[in-house]
Design a protein around this motif. Sequence first.
Motif, PDB file in Angstrom:
ATOM      1  N   LEU A 203     -12.645   1.188   1.042  1.00 43.14           N
ATOM      2  CA  LEU A 203     -11.250   1.526   0.776  1.00 43.14           C
ATOM      3  C   LEU A 203     -11.115   2.282  -0.537  1.00 43.14           C
ATOM      4  O   LEU A 203     -12.024   2.298  -1.370  1.00 43.14           O
ATOM      5  N   LEU A 204      -9.950   2.883  -0.721  1.00 36.42           N
ATOM      6  CA  LEU A 204      -9.648   3.606  -1.952  1.00 36.42           C
ATOM      7  C   LEU A 204      -8.840   2.702  -2.879  1.00 36.42           C
ATOM      8  O   LEU A 204      -7.850   2.089  -2.464  1.00 36.42           O
ATOM      9  N   VAL A 205      -9.266   2.629  -4.130  1.00 35.17           N
ATOM     10  CA  VAL A 205      -8.564   1.843  -5.137  1.00 35.17           C
ATOM     11  C   VAL A 205      -8.060   2.782  -6.227  1.00 35.17           C
ATOM     12  O   VAL A 205      -8.814   3.617  -6.737  1.00 35.17           O
ATOM     13  N   GLY A 206      -6.781   2.635  -6.551  1.00 37.07           N
ATOM     14  CA  GLY A 206      -6.216   3.396  -7.652  1.00 37.07           C
ATOM     15  C   GLY A 206      -6.332   2.601  -8.939  1.00 37.07           C
ATOM     16  O   GLY A 206      -5.833   1.482  -9.020  1.00 37.07           O
ATOM     17  N   GLU A 207      -7.019   3.177  -9.924  1.00 37.94           N
ATOM     18  CA  GLU A 207      -7.124   2.570 -11.250  1.00 37.94           C
ATOM     19  C   GLU A 207      -6.201   3.382 -12.155  1.00 37.94           C
ATOM     20  O   GLU A 207      -6.524   4.498 -12.561  1.00 37.94           O
ATOM     21  N   TYR A 214      -4.800  -1.131  -7.843  1.00 42.00           N
ATOM     22  CA  TYR A 214      -4.267  -1.424  -6.514  1.00 42.00           C
ATOM     23  C   TYR A 214      -5.075  -0.703  -5.433  1.00 42.00           C
ATOM     24  O   TYR A 214      -5.382   0.490  -5.576  1.00 42.00           O
ATOM     25  N   ALA A 215      -5.380  -1.421  -4.377  1.00 39.23           N
ATOM     26  CA  ALA A 215      -5.999  -0.790  -3.215  1.00 39.23           C
ATOM     27  C   ALA A 215      -4.922  -0.120  -2.377  1.00 39.23           C
ATOM     28  O   ALA A 215      -3.812  -0.654  -2.214  1.00 39.23           O
ATOM     29  N   PHE A 216      -5.250   1.055  -1.849  1.00 39.66           N
ATOM     30  CA  PHE A 216      -4.387   1.714  -0.867  1.00 39.66           C
ATOM     31  C   PHE A 216      -4.803   1.196   0.507  1.00 39.66           C
ATOM     32  O   PHE A 216      -5.976   1.252   0.884  1.00 39.66           O
ATOM     33  N   LEU A 217      -3.831   0.701   1.263  1.00 39.71           N
ATOM     34  CA  LEU A 217      -4.104   0.012   2.514  1.00 39.71           C
ATOM     35  C   LEU A 217      -3.815   0.923   3.707  1.00 39.71           C
ATOM     36  O   LEU A 217      -2.685   1.406   3.863  1.00 39.71           O
ATOM     37  N   PRO A 218      -4.800   1.183   4.564  1.00 46.51           N
ATOM     38  CA  PRO A 218      -4.545   1.988   5.759  1.00 46.51           C
ATOM     39  C   PRO A 218      -3.496   1.323   6.648  1.00 46.51           C
ATOM     40  O   PRO A 218      -3.644   0.161   7.032  1.00 46.51           O
ATOM     41  N   TRP A 219      -2.457   2.084   6.983  1.00 44.91           N
ATOM     42  CA  TRP A 219      -1.372   1.551   7.787  1.00 44.91           C
ATOM     43  C   TRP A 219      -0.544   2.699   8.334  1.00 44.91           C
ATOM     44  O   TRP A 219      -0.348   3.710   7.662  1.00 44.91           O
ATOM     45  N   SER A 220      -0.081   2.567   9.565  1.00 51.55           N
ATOM     46  CA  SER A 220       0.816   3.551  10.180  1.00 51.55           C
ATOM     47  C   SER A 220       0.322   4.982  10.018  1.00 51.55           C
ATOM     48  O   SER A 220       1.081   5.888   9.664  1.00 51.55           O
ATOM     49  N   ASP A 221      -0.965   5.211  10.268  1.00 49.61           N
ATOM     50  CA  ASP A 221      -1.569   6.537  10.270  1.00 49.61           C
ATOM     51  C   ASP A 221      -1.651   7.163   8.881  1.00 49.61           C
ATOM     52  O   ASP A 221      -1.869   8.365   8.764  1.00 49.61           O
ATOM     53  N   ALA A 222      -1.487   6.347   7.826  1.00 47.32           N
ATOM     54  CA  ALA A 222      -1.666   6.832   6.465  1.00 47.32           C
ATOM     55  C   ALA A 222      -2.140   5.653   5.621  1.00 47.32           C
ATOM     56  O   ALA A 222      -2.835   4.772   6.135  1.00 47.32           O
ATOM     57  N   VAL A 224      -0.767   2.840   2.328  1.00 44.34           N
ATOM     58  CA  VAL A 224       0.369   2.349   1.559  1.00 44.34           C
ATOM     59  C   VAL A 224      -0.163   1.605   0.345  1.00 44.34           C
ATOM     60  O   VAL A 224      -1.198   0.934   0.409  1.00 44.34           O
ATOM     61  N   CYS A 225       0.520   1.727  -0.781  1.00 40.71           N
ATOM     62  CA  CYS A 225       0.094   1.043  -2.000  1.00 40.71           C
ATOM     63  C   CYS A 225       0.362  -0.457  -1.869  1.00 40.71           C
ATOM     64  O   CYS A 225       1.383  -0.877  -1.318  1.00 40.71           O
ATOM     65  N   GLY A 226      -0.560  -1.252  -2.408  1.00 37.24           N
ATOM     66  CA  GLY A 226      -0.422  -2.704  -2.320  1.00 37.24           C
ATOM     67  C   GLY A 226       0.304  -3.326  -3.491  1.00 37.24           C
ATOM     68  O   GLY A 226       0.298  -4.550  -3.640  1.00 37.24           O
ATOM     69  N   CYS A 227       0.980  -2.523  -4.333  1.00 37.07           N
ATOM     70  CA  CYS A 227       1.630  -3.058  -5.530  1.00 37.07           C
ATOM     71  C   CYS A 227       2.845  -3.917  -5.177  1.00 37.07           C
ATOM     72  O   CYS A 227       3.422  -3.784  -4.095  1.00 37.07           O
ATOM     73  N   PRO A 228       3.251  -4.808  -6.086  1.00 35.62           N
ATOM     74  CA  PRO A 228       4.400  -5.696  -5.807  1.00 35.62           C
ATOM     75  C   PRO A 228       5.691  -4.942  -5.510  1.00 35.62           C
ATOM     76  O   PRO A 228       6.454  -5.342  -4.625  1.00 35.62           O
TER      77      PRO A 228
END
Length: 293
Positions: A203-207, A214-222, A224-228
Amino acid sequence: MSTHQITPTDEHLPPLELPPGALDASHPDYENTTGSDPPEIEPIEHRIRLDIIEAGGLLSHDTHAPTPLARQYIQKTLVDTYESEHRFFPSYDRLDDFLDEAPAFLTGELEPHYRELEQIRADRRKWYTELIPKNLDTIQGTADSLLPLHANTFHGVVIVDGNTDPIGYADGHDLDVDDVIREAQLDNHILPSEYGITLPAPLLVGEFASGSTYAFLPWSDAVVCGCPYKQTNKWAVMCKHELAAASCLATAHEGDVDAKYVLPIDVGVDIPQRARRFVSPTVAATHTPRKQR
């Protein structure tokens, strides 16, 4: 639950196994159950991301400056998308008169459903006309913590569960130990496994310059950021981290059309493009940013 498996080109990496909700809505295996699955990335979110990329980015919020091109594109997109949804609602311009004409029993049966539909339509209108602009104003106002853009790093990693030793996994798969992360080390409000992503996963993690990871989570064909902020505000179409990602893409791949809507890997392992896809190809092929006339 069936999974969709993507094999990385790097043989040292595990496959990316995605749940049905990560697929495009047109895929025969796509499934998203409201109330139990994470909310899908709605079409308007993909379109806003594309608008920002095509406009060259959107990071500052100066009330004394002209309206940024990206916000002009987004305003037109909001109007067009809201109007396109009218077809989903039956039209009763004279609802009260209409109900008065029906027999009392039928009125009693129908009225709650009509009123509920009217409220849903009113809620959608408020979302497009008030909540989304407010969301964008908010993140523009807090995005300074992510500047300069080059201070943010997109890291290709392997995410493992809490029972896996990152050092042992890295040694066993000929990977750098810095590229193997336990999901509990992330600052995510919702972890990859809670999105139904099978671990270990590339996975891709944004530092980020703000200090968060935060990890970017694969969802709905793209992705999404996992931030609160993004995960707890269901009305939010974007967080500041996604805004920074869109602004990075606005200039990062000017000569590479294929990579235009795919987040880069600044450091780490070569994770699949699907784990970095920022705009659905379906939306990219059908949406053209425009300004209001």
